[in-house]
Design an enzyme around this catalytic site. Structure first.
Site, PDB file in Angstrom:
ATOM      1  N   HIS A  34       8.882  -6.367  -1.616  1.00  0.00           N
ATOM      2  CA  HIS A  34       7.548  -5.909  -1.202  1.00  0.00           C
ATOM      3  C   HIS A  34       6.779  -5.508  -2.457  1.00  0.00           C
ATOM      4  O   HIS A  34       7.297  -5.651  -3.585  1.00  0.00           O
ATOM      5  CB  HIS A  34       7.668  -4.756  -0.202  1.00  0.00           C
ATOM      6  CG  HIS A  34       8.592  -3.663  -0.645  1.00  0.00           C
ATOM      7  ND1 HIS A  34       8.343  -2.866  -1.740  1.00  0.00           N
ATOM      8  CD2 HIS A  34       9.797  -3.262  -0.169  1.00  0.00           C
ATOM      9  CE1 HIS A  34       9.323  -2.004  -1.890  1.00  0.00           C
ATOM     10  NE2 HIS A  34      10.241  -2.222  -0.961  1.00  0.00           N
ATOM     11  N   HIS A  37       8.593  -3.493  -5.191  1.00  0.00           N
ATOM     12  CA  HIS A  37       9.420  -4.274  -6.116  1.00  0.00           C
ATOM     13  C   HIS A  37       8.543  -5.011  -7.131  1.00  0.00           C
ATOM     14  O   HIS A  37       8.869  -5.066  -8.315  1.00  0.00           O
ATOM     15  CB  HIS A  37      10.229  -5.342  -5.364  1.00  0.00           C
ATOM     16  CG  HIS A  37      11.256  -4.806  -4.421  1.00  0.00           C
ATOM     17  ND1 HIS A  37      11.141  -4.926  -3.060  1.00  0.00           N
ATOM     18  CD2 HIS A  37      12.426  -4.171  -4.648  1.00  0.00           C
ATOM     19  CE1 HIS A  37      12.207  -4.388  -2.483  1.00  0.00           C
ATOM     20  NE2 HIS A  37      12.995  -3.918  -3.415  1.00  0.00           N
ATOM     21  N   LYS A 148      11.350   6.074  -5.158  1.00  0.00           N
ATOM     22  CA  LYS A 148      11.605   6.348  -3.743  1.00  0.00           C
ATOM     23  C   LYS A 148      13.082   6.730  -3.557  1.00  0.00           C
ATOM     24  O   LYS A 148      13.400   7.661  -2.834  1.00  0.00           O
ATOM     25  CB  LYS A 148      11.261   5.153  -2.853  1.00  0.00           C
ATOM     26  CG  LYS A 148      11.418   5.518  -1.372  1.00  0.00           C
ATOM     27  CD  LYS A 148      10.978   4.433  -0.457  1.00  0.00           C
ATOM     28  CE  LYS A 148      12.022   3.373  -0.300  1.00  0.00           C
ATOM     29  NZ  LYS A 148      13.201   3.814   0.488  1.00  0.00           N
TER      30      LYS A 148
END
Ligand code: PAF
Length: 274
Positions: A34, A37, A148
């Site tokens: 996504h 990345h 994250k």
């Protein structure tokens, strides 16, 4: 872009790049790429002469078989998204990666005793095993990891230190959907309604950083109470900790809040700095 599936071909490609005097940035991924990345891959391209992206759903880091099976695998679309952002894509099979069985045991000390550690036994050892192997095969100058997975980032820093590696670990900021939800490959498993509900995770954590006369106890209680109000959510943990040690803290200075919450059968994690 060269796509390689074997360790031998990866090593040959790396040797070629090194012989050409190129620095290498490695972006380890499990695919289902996504924009988060892609931000890592772009950054690796800005800071290195060549970029290697690995795509491998690492069975050894999954403690939950259902999660491993459900993990999205979208190699063709991933390669298309990478386009000319990378020089080499390493997409091996599990047999290739684990031709030597994964028996390594790492000790990450107190870092693995909190948050994801107790919830996912063996997870960080599995991450350590794959990342160390990728580092050995690619010998990158820099490697890029998203914030994250903040605990993972600290675990990998510890791995680098305890193995005496010279790779520089580059943390990259969380990329969010327009509604605030942290981008994650697991988001693909949310229904459109759950996707909207899941945006409350970041909204609630953000609000908890702005409470009047804020304290650790107050911020934690706020998040727990607000998450509990949303019927689709089941909170696994909300921990506020020192952002370097991940151990509990009684001050919001230098603190991070880390959450794991189930939205239906999808487990989501996120974090926020206080
Ligand atoms: O963060 C991930 O996607 C994975 O844990 C990693 C670092 C690629 C290791 O499999």
């Amino acid at each position: 872009m060269l796509i390689v599936n074997t360790v031998k071909a990866l090593k040959e490609a790396v040797l070629q790049l090194k012989n050409d005097g190129k620095t290498i940035g490695l972006v380890p991924t499990m695919g289902a790429l996504h924009d988060g990345h892609l931000s890592l891959i772009r950054r690796a391209g800005e800071e290195n002469d060549a970029v290697v992206v690995s795509i491998f759903v690492n069975p050894v880091q999954f403690n939950n078989q259902a999660d491993l099976i459900a993990y999205p695998r979208t190699l063709e679309a991933d390669v298309e998204k990478i386009g000319d952002l990378a020089d080499v894509v390493f997409a091996p099979s599990a047999e290739e990666v684990y031709a030597v069985p994964p028996t390594e045991k790492y000790d990450f000390g107190a870092l693995e005793q909190v948050m994801e550690g107790p919830q996912r036994p063996g997870h960080f050892n599995g991450v350590g095993i794959i990342v160390k192997r990728l580092f050995d095969w690619t010998t990158p100058d820099r490697a890029y990891f998203g914030e994250k997975d903040y605990q993972q980032l600290l675990i990998i820093r510890s791995l680098v230190k305890q193995c005496g590696l010279s790779v520089q670990i580059v943390p990259c900021p969380i990329v969010r959907e327009p509604n605030g939800l942290a981008m994650s490959s697991r988001n693909k498993r949310l229904s459109p309604a759950q996707f909207e509900v899941a945006a409350n995770i970041h909204r609630i954590m953000l609000a908890s950083t702005q409470l009047p006369d804020n304290t650790v106890a107050k911020a934690k209680a706020y998040v727990e109470k607000e998450i509990a109000k949303i019927s689709e959510f089941e909170l696994e943990y909300y921990a506020i900790a020192d952002k370097d040690s991940l151990q509990s803290t009684d001050t919001l200075n230098n603190a991070i809040g880390c959450i794991a919450v189930w939205c239906g059968d999808v487990r989501l994690i996120d974090n926020i700095m206080y």
